[in-house]
Design an enzyme around this catalytic site. Structure first.
Site, PDB file in Angstrom:
ATOM      1  N   SER A   9      -1.787   0.746  -0.979  1.00 26.04           N
ATOM      2  CA  SER A   9      -2.708   1.359  -0.021  1.00 26.04           C
ATOM      3  C   SER A   9      -2.469   0.832   1.391  1.00 26.04           C
ATOM      4  O   SER A   9      -1.427   1.104   1.983  1.00 26.04           O
ATOM      5  CB  SER A   9      -4.139   1.109  -0.493  1.00 26.04           C
ATOM      6  N   ASP A  50       9.499   2.235   9.136  1.00 23.68           N
ATOM      7  CA  ASP A  50       9.880   3.488   9.798  1.00 23.68           C
ATOM      8  C   ASP A  50      10.148   3.299  11.286  1.00 23.68           C
ATOM      9  O   ASP A  50      10.960   4.025  11.874  1.00 23.68           O
ATOM     10  CB  ASP A  50       8.786   4.534   9.610  1.00 23.68           C
ATOM     11  N   LYS A  71       0.462   3.981  -3.624  1.00 15.79           N
ATOM     12  CA  LYS A  71      -0.847   4.617  -3.481  1.00 15.79           C
ATOM     13  C   LYS A  71      -0.959   5.176  -2.071  1.00 15.79           C
ATOM     14  O   LYS A  71      -1.205   4.452  -1.110  1.00 15.79           O
ATOM     15  CB  LYS A  71      -1.983   3.631  -3.741  1.00 15.79           C
TER      16      LYS A  71
END
Length: 553
Positions: free
Chosen positions: A299, A310, A324
């Site tokens: 999460s 990224d 998740k």
């Protein structure tokens, strides 16, 4: 005579307004279906409660219905009744009313795994390894951990009496503990690796993303910077199950450029679609950074790891994360109840979803996203990343797999109970850093013999199956030959202690550290023996490799 049902229509109105639904729906057919089936459900529920042959508990029947509905959805959408309100405070604010004991089952008995430093249980002397036999006079045998948690928690200022069995104590001990507000820390350790302020490799362990997590990480970095030059940072998110999305955005915002996207959400309605960006200048925009993750990082941990990866802001090291990628909100309901509800999916800055299991069939059985449906995305520097199955590390480092003996000892909590036994007989640590020497190993081996410890390895199961088949076929000569194999396996098991001795030393030391030293002192020694942390330190020292891993191949 049946009870009149004239109240159903106003009841429907109240509940719809309470749920925030009202009478304006995105689609009239959806609202009509909702109204129709709610009327059917209300009429059915009322009829059962009032007309069934035997009396029915209305609350219990309603809870059964709620649980059945939610079982069709993802496991993160859950109902909280009035007794569960403390769980909401724990999820969102990291606090609850209780005595500060982490408990679990060891050999079927309720055992203190660790008292939380500074809480009532810690201050009054409850220790790791204590066995709780009674809570307020009620035996704990057979109680679920959820029931135990409810019994230990409660309104601050109230008391709870625990009866404890402790290794080395001839009689049970009684503790009367006053419940208080327990505030769990998000950051549970901060320091320099190897206590070396000159090299300047900082380490922060972030265990949850409750309210204030971003500020705690900020203070931890400032603490490191005040103690010496900070030349690299390890942010440890292993075993961190997540928490508040906003807290994840705050933590990532300490490192990524101002204005950079951190995470986006997409839901069923326009208000659930949003891009979260870093709105402030990062605290340390160029500090070399390694984020540690594992299969239990989930999460909010994955939001931070995904943003760092990224945006090519640092390296992700460890093992694949949980996967998740669903966002929940907590919606208040009548009578002090609440619903934790999945409202959106989140996406990393490159646009990828990290959700590993697809629950869209709404049959209560999610399906793992197959590799054939996983798509390729690119980081800001052009590195290849893929969606689904969580965050894949840039550098995979897994803890060593336990050998057969080590694994069997862990399953039976042998290291845990030996530590209780040892500390009861040796109140002072064997050395300041609690090193496990040959004398302690011999004592461990003698203790195992006194416990009649035994275990089976995979070839023994295969041998037993083969023996059964040979006996059924009456192959007596082959059966006789099996004895040689059985003897060889026995000798191999006896030699396992020497073969796995270094792993056994590490496990014993870990348990002894938890008995002799404070949590902060324990972490200092454990980090020095942690292969994942040590690999992270190597990457921070090797600037050329660090830069190369952040560059497209």
């Amino acid at each position: 005579m049946k009870t009149p049902r004239r109240h159903l229509t106003p009841l429907l109105l109240v509940l719809l307004l309470g749920l925030g639904i009202g009478f304006v729906a995105p689609r009239s057919d959806t609202f009509f279906a909702l109204q129709k089936h709610f009327r059917i459900f209300g009429a059915l529920y009322e009829t059962l409660v009032t007309d069934y042959i035997d009396p029915i508990d209305p609350g219990r029947l309603m809870r059964k219905g709620i649980d059945a509905m939610l079982a069709e959805l993802d496991p993160y959408t859950t109902f909280f009744d009035e007794a569960d309100r403390g769980e909401i405070e724990l999820l969102t604010r990291g606090r609850y009313g209780g005595v500060g004991l982490n408990v679990g089952l060891r050999n079927g008995r309720l055992t203190v795994l660790a008292p939380i430093e500074g809480t009532a249980g810690y201050r009054q002397g409850i220790r790791t390894g204590d066995i709780i036999t009674h809570i307020d006079g009620q035996p704990t045998d057979g109680l679920s951990l959820e029931t135990v948690r409810q019994m230990l928690r409660g309104q601050p200022g109230t008391t709870v009496t625990l009866t404890i069995e402790r290794e080395g104590e001839p009689l049970p001990l009684q503790f009367v503990l006053t419940r208080e507000e327990v505030q769990l820390k998000n950051v549970t350790y901060v320091g320099f690796l190897n206590d070396d302020t000159t090299e300047g490799l900082g380490y922060i362990r972030l265990e949850r993303f409750a309210l204030g997590a971003g500020e705690e990480v900020r203070r931890a970095i400032e603490q490191l910077r005040a103690a010496g030059p900070l030349r690299g940072l390890v942010l440890d998110l292993r075993d961190n199950p997540g928490g508040l999305l906003e807290a994840a955005v705050e933590v990532a915002g300490l490192f990524v450029p101002q204005g950079a996207p951190i995470v986006s959400t997409r839901g069923r309605t326009p208000d659930r679609t949003r891009v979260y960006r870093n709105e402030s200048a990062p605290l340390y925009p160029d500090l070399p950074l390694v984020v540690l993750v594992n299969e239990l990082s989930a999460s909010a941990s994955e939001i931070v790891a995904g943003a760092i990866q990224d945006l090519d802001r640092g390296l992700i090291v460890g093992t694949n994360t949980y996967g998740k990628g669903l966002v929940q909100i907590i919606r208040p309901l009548p009578y002090n109840t609440a619903l934790k509800l999945t409202t959106a999916a989140y996406y990393t800055p490159s646009g990828r979803s990290i959700q590993a299991i697809d629950y869209s069939r709404h049959d209560g059985h999610g399906q793992l996203v197959p590799d054939s449906l996983r798509r390729t995305y690119y980081t800001r520097n052009g590195r290849v990343v893929r969606d689904g199955h969580g965050i894949q590390p840039d550098v995979v480092v897994a803890p060593p797999e336990p050998g057969p003996l080590d694994a069997a000892l862990r399953r039976q909590a042998a290291f845990f109970f030996f530590a209780n036994y040892y500390v009861a007989r040796h109140p002072e640590p064997p050395t300041p850093d609690v090193r496990v020497d040959d004398r302690i190993l011999q004592e461990f081996r003698a203790w195992l013999n006194s416990q009649h410890f035994d275990y089976q390895i995979a070839p023994e199961h295969t041998l037993a199956t083969l023996q059964t088949q040979l006996e059924a076929a009456d192959y007596m000569q082959a059966l006789a030959a099996l004895q040689n194999v059985r003897d060889a396996l026995t000798q191999a098991k006896k030699a396992a202690f020497e073969r796995e001795v270094e792993a056994l030393r590490r496990q014993i030391r870990q348990e002894l550290l938890a008995r002799y030293l404070s949590p902060e002192q324990q972490m200092r020694y454990l980090l020095a023996d942690d292969p994942v942390v040590q690999r992270a330190a190597e990457l921070l020292r090797d600037t050329r490799t660090y830069a190369a891993l952040l560059s497209p191949n």
